[in-house]
Design a protein around this motif. Structure first.
Motif, PDB file in Angstrom:
ATOM      1  N   SER A 159       0.829  -1.211   0.000  1.00 43.74           N
ATOM      2  CA  SER A 159       0.000   0.000   0.000  1.00 43.74           C
ATOM      3  C   SER A 159       0.857   1.251   0.000  1.00 43.74           C
ATOM      4  CB  SER A 159      -0.927   0.006   1.219  1.00 43.74           C
ATOM      5  OG  SER A 159      -0.182  -0.050   2.421  1.00 43.74           O
ATOM      6  N   ASP A 163      -4.324   0.436  -0.696  1.00 43.05           N
ATOM      7  CA  ASP A 163      -3.753  -0.754  -1.332  1.00 43.05           C
ATOM      8  C   ASP A 163      -3.505  -0.524  -2.822  1.00 43.05           C
ATOM      9  OD1 ASP A 163      -3.790  -2.090   1.041  1.00 43.05           O
ATOM     10  OD2 ASP A 163      -5.569  -3.286   0.600  1.00 43.05           O
ATOM     11  N   HIS A 291      -2.966   0.800   6.040  1.00 41.09           N
ATOM     12  CA  HIS A 291      -2.683   0.579   4.622  1.00 41.09           C
ATOM     13  C   HIS A 291      -1.969   1.786   4.009  1.00 41.09           C
ATOM     14  CE1 HIS A 291      -6.189  -2.565   4.385  1.00 41.09           C
ATOM     15  NE2 HIS A 291      -5.526  -2.605   5.528  1.00 41.09           N
TER      16      HIS A 291
END
Length: 371
Positions: A159, A163, A291
């Motif tokens: 990420s 992502d 992320h």
């Protein structure tokens, strides 16, 4: 967001008033810092300064997080008003586990240095085993516990702000897990060692950490408000437990801020490896569960810069026999150039602030671009 404020305030108060008590305990036991003879000569005056102050940062962080949840739980139980946020989440607990686990490894390293009065604590392989063990447990558990329609705390995808299309799951279930664990170990080792290398001047790593963890408070709150559960859409964030992760980040920032009062020049206490490994672990953990793995390198740009100075110095000397800097890490190069310690710290704080600003700008710009 009262839970975020409660967490930060509690952690700061515990660190601010708990640190002098810890200093007295360390002084009574004679747990003072060992100063290497091959470092800047100006550091010899710091010999004997209490270390292992990272234990207070960890304790204050845990106090901030759990007290905030306890207060909201009691308020909800009494039925005074419902403000939510009293539920513990697995994402937050995993980050706290990573922080505390690496803190224990750092504590053992510090204790051996102090008790034996030498610059070498744990042997390199012992330290590596400790860090790797904690990191592996964190990484494996971060891919577990899917519930209530939410994804697992972490994702096998690499990420940046969210992502990317690079997903370790393409290697299969077992292969994806192995690759993710290796990737997580690289991030955790890089972040913890980066903070450790930065912790060479009074207040330098602590002040920079306050800024970086403060940015993760903003990221967690923003991801929560724009989550796919609350605001479905093309630019929503599919991140689990974002608000509670912000509570953890605020606790770490508050703890570091309170500790900075005593760690600023002239430092009354050092965080030691106990603190630097713990802070680095918490930073990597936050990046993984929010992320924002590659964004961490920008937000923590000062840590990256100082780590690169060591890599460049070692690489240059081994290949050419020449040193690029008078001394590495980078802050010691400027010390040998004659810069005052406080001047270096403040200017490096400015660099840290610019890196955090750039990282947050990129984070927000990516969201705007999705509209």
């Amino acid at each position: 967001m009262i839970n975020v404020l409660l967490s930060a305030a509690t952690a700061m108060v515990v660190a601010l008033f708990g640190t002098p008590l810890f200093i007295r305990l360390l002084v009574r036991r004679g747990y003072g810092q060992f100063i290497r003879d091959d470092g800047p000569t100006s550091h010899h005056t710091k010999r004997g300064t209490p270390t292992m102050g990272g234990a207070i940062i960890i304790a204050a962080t845990l106090s901030g997080y759990f007290v905030a949840h306890l207060v909201l739980w009691v308020v909800g139980l009494l039925g005074w008003f419902d403000i939510g946020g009293s539920r513990l989440t697995i994402s937050a607990l995993l980050v706290l586990f990573l922080m505390a686990g690496l803190g224990v490894v750092g504590f053992l390293d510090d204790y051996i240095k102090i008790s034996k009065q030498r610059s070498l604590g744990l042997r390199s392989w012992e330290k590596l085993i400790g860090q790797t063990s904690v990191a592996v447990v964190f990484a494996v558990l971060a891919l577990e516990f899917p519930t209530d329609g939410f994804r697992t705390p972490a994702s096998t995808a690499v990420s940046f702000v969210r992502d990317t299309r690079i997903d370790f799951a393409a290697a299969g279930t077992v292969g994806g897990l192995i690759l993710f664990v290796l990737w997580a170990n690289v991030m955790i080792a890089g972040a913890s060692n980066g903070v450790n290398l930065t912790d060479g001047l009074d207040g330098l790593a602590t002040g920079a950490s306050v800024m970086v963890f403060g940015s993760y408070v903003l990221i967690g709150i923003w991801q929560y408000n724009q989550s796919c559960q609350l605001s479905p859409g093309p630019n929503c964030y599919d991140v689990r437990d974002a608000l509670d992760v912000a509570v953890v980040a605020s606790a770490v920032a508050g703890a570091a801020f309170g500790f900075l009062w005593w760690n600023a020049s002239p430092a009354k206490i050092f965080m030691g490896d106990t603190g630097s490994l713990a802070l680095g672990g918490a930073l990597a953990g936050l990046a993984i569960v929010t992320h924002t793995q590659l964004l961490m390198a920008i937000l923590g740009g000062l840590f990256v810069l100082i780590t690169l100075s060591v890599i460049i110095q070692v690489g240059s000397f081994k290949m050419t026999g020449q040193r690029v800097f008078r001394m590495a890490p980078l802050q010691h190069h400027f010390e040998l150039l004659g810069w005052a310690e406080v001047t270096i710290v403040i200017r490096f704080w400015i660099i840290a602030g610019l890196c955090v600003s750039l990282g947050l700008g990129l984070f927000y710009a990516e969201w705007v671009a999705q509209l």
